[in-house]
Design a protein around this motif. Sequence first.
Motif, PDB file in Angstrom:
ATOM      1  N   GLY A 113       0.441  -1.242  -0.479  1.00  0.00           N
ATOM      2  CA  GLY A 113       0.488  -0.179   0.040  1.00  0.00           C
ATOM      3  C   GLY A 113       0.816   1.351   0.030  1.00  0.00           C
TER       4      GLY A 113
ATOM      5  N   GLU B  33      -0.633   3.705  -2.865  1.00  0.00           N
ATOM      6  CA  GLU B  33      -1.630   4.550  -2.323  1.00  0.00           C
ATOM      7  C   GLU B  33      -1.738   5.627  -1.321  1.00  0.00           C
ATOM      8  OE1 GLU B  33      -1.374   1.787  -2.904  1.00  0.00           O
ATOM      9  OE2 GLU B  33      -2.582   0.376  -3.763  1.00  0.00           O
TER      10      GLU B  33
ATOM     11  N   ILE C  66      -6.436   5.508  -7.624  1.00  0.00           N
ATOM     12  CA  ILE C  66      -6.960   5.706  -6.444  1.00  0.00           C
ATOM     13  C   ILE C  66      -7.048   7.078  -6.927  1.00  0.00           C
ATOM     14  CG2 ILE C  66      -4.788   7.547  -5.161  1.00  0.00           C
ATOM     15  CD1 ILE C  66      -2.291   4.933  -5.529  1.00  0.00           C
TER      16      ILE C  66
ATOM     17  N   THR D 164     -10.994   7.218  -6.929  1.00  0.00           N
ATOM     18  CA  THR D 164     -11.766   7.382  -5.849  1.00  0.00           C
ATOM     19  C   THR D 164     -10.669   8.564  -5.301  1.00  0.00           C
ATOM     20  OG1 THR D 164     -10.254   5.494  -5.163  1.00  0.00           O
ATOM     21  CG2 THR D 164     -10.583   6.261  -3.346  1.00  0.00           C
TER      22      THR D 164
ATOM     23  N   ASP E  86      -4.934   4.339   6.837  1.00  0.00           N
ATOM     24  CA  ASP E  86      -5.210   3.207   6.148  1.00  0.00           C
ATOM     25  C   ASP E  86      -4.898   2.304   6.104  1.00  0.00           C
ATOM     26  OD1 ASP E  86      -6.808   3.703   9.017  1.00  0.00           O
ATOM     27  OD2 ASP E  86      -7.689   4.465   7.357  1.00  0.00           O
ATOM     28  N   TYR E  87      -4.315   2.670   4.525  1.00  0.00           N
ATOM     29  CA  TYR E  87      -3.663   2.634   3.040  1.00  0.00           C
ATOM     30  C   TYR E  87      -2.249   1.284   3.235  1.00  0.00           C
ATOM     31  CZ  TYR E  87      -7.670   4.239   0.461  1.00  0.00           C
ATOM     32  OH  TYR E  87      -9.438   4.808   0.268  1.00  0.00           O
TER      33      TYR E  87
ATOM     34  N   LYS F  18       0.268  -1.206   4.824  1.00  0.00           N
ATOM     35  CA  LYS F  18       0.219  -2.254   5.319  1.00  0.00           C
ATOM     36  C   LYS F  18       1.630  -2.398   5.670  1.00  0.00           C
ATOM     37  CE  LYS F  18      -2.901  -4.549   2.260  1.00  0.00           C
ATOM     38  NZ  LYS F  18      -2.768  -5.419   0.889  1.00  0.00           N
TER      39      LYS F  18
END
Length: 430
Positions: free
Chosen positions: A73, A76, A120, A123, A216-217, A219
């Motif tokens: 991630g 992102e 991305i 979104t 949050d994106y 990991k």
Amino acid sequence: MFTVLTVIIFLITYIVIMTEKIDRALAAGLGGIAMLIVGIYDVNKAFVTYIDWNTIALLFAMMLIVIITSQTGVFEFLAIVMAKMVKGRPIPLLIVITILTAIGSAFLANVTMVLLLVPIILTIVRMIHIPAIPYLISIIIASNIGGTATLIGDPPNIMIGQAVEHLTFNAFLIHLSPIVLLIFFVILGYLIFVYWDKLKANHIDQKKLTSIRARDYLKVTPALPKSVSVLIMTIIGFMLNPLLHIDLTSIALAGALLLLLLTHDEYKPDEVFKQVEWGTLFFFIGLFMLIGGLEEVGIIDELARGLVFYTEGDLPKTSMLILWMTGVLSGFVDNIPFVAAMIPVILEFKDYGMTNLDPLWWSLALGACLGGNGTLLGASSNLVVAGLAAKEKEDIKFIEFLKVGFPIVIISLGISSVYIYFRYLIHFTV
């Protein structure tokens, strides 16, 4: 007889690839197999002489590294952080996304970068209620310009670098990045001018933007530092290639295998292999077989002789002809097969007394990569973005892209002409 058959097979395959009636990897593969079936050459010659396995392996290795890194991630995360930095304002957002695309395309390959960024940006623009098309078109333009700067940024550059031993990763950086940087900022200004009215008037939903948490994106697992470290190490390895005396393919394969080993507990190799763009790799294999047919029957030799005859062996004329011919044609046909056909043509020039071919290689690279911005058919990254956008009901119209892209190609080639002339050719005209 064989010459006629080869031309027929090549043209039919090329038309099918252009029209996209069937998958281009399948079309190229069928064309290559047709060369074998009619007896243009045998399978041993195809695999040993004509298919460039170095290029295939380099692409494969970079795909593996980016696939694993993207799982963390990190890409992102970077995109959303940039969007929040500019508070979602449409014009600054266009600038940062364009810059991110260009930089990423130089070091991760432009097709890979657009695959990561398009979902991305779709979104983000939907959450803050601004039109998507200006950003999608800008991503395409920036990916092709940024990919021009390095050996691994755009498939045509990879092919040229593998064909000419002394054109290393650093050589591409030294010779192409200065002009790419200039072209990028000129074109960025042009894109802002084109989309100013369309974006400036849009209302921004700041609450929705604030609600997006970049973290949050991300990991945060052991794979994150491992993948980022291996990616950086691989790029450094490319830059140190002249000192290490290890070819780029070996460096990329070593990086890919090391990353697979370090992350196999989190990302099983079988699952990673499923995400490889196998279609792209098989497209290249079929393409090399098609071009091999042209070489086998002597068509490449004739093309080289024709170019030398037309330009009378004059290096400046030949260089400018290649730049503009490649640039304009690459806008209407995929630049990968065109470059595959041109590489053996330029190599043949040595037999006609041209000893310094470097200006021709830089002209080919600039023309192919920058010319890809001409139409939606011009480069692989264009088609990838258009396909991703269509799935999300954000269709990029051919004519709409042409109106923006083709002037950009003319501007880019004009700047490139001045650069090539004064850096490489002026000594041959005085």
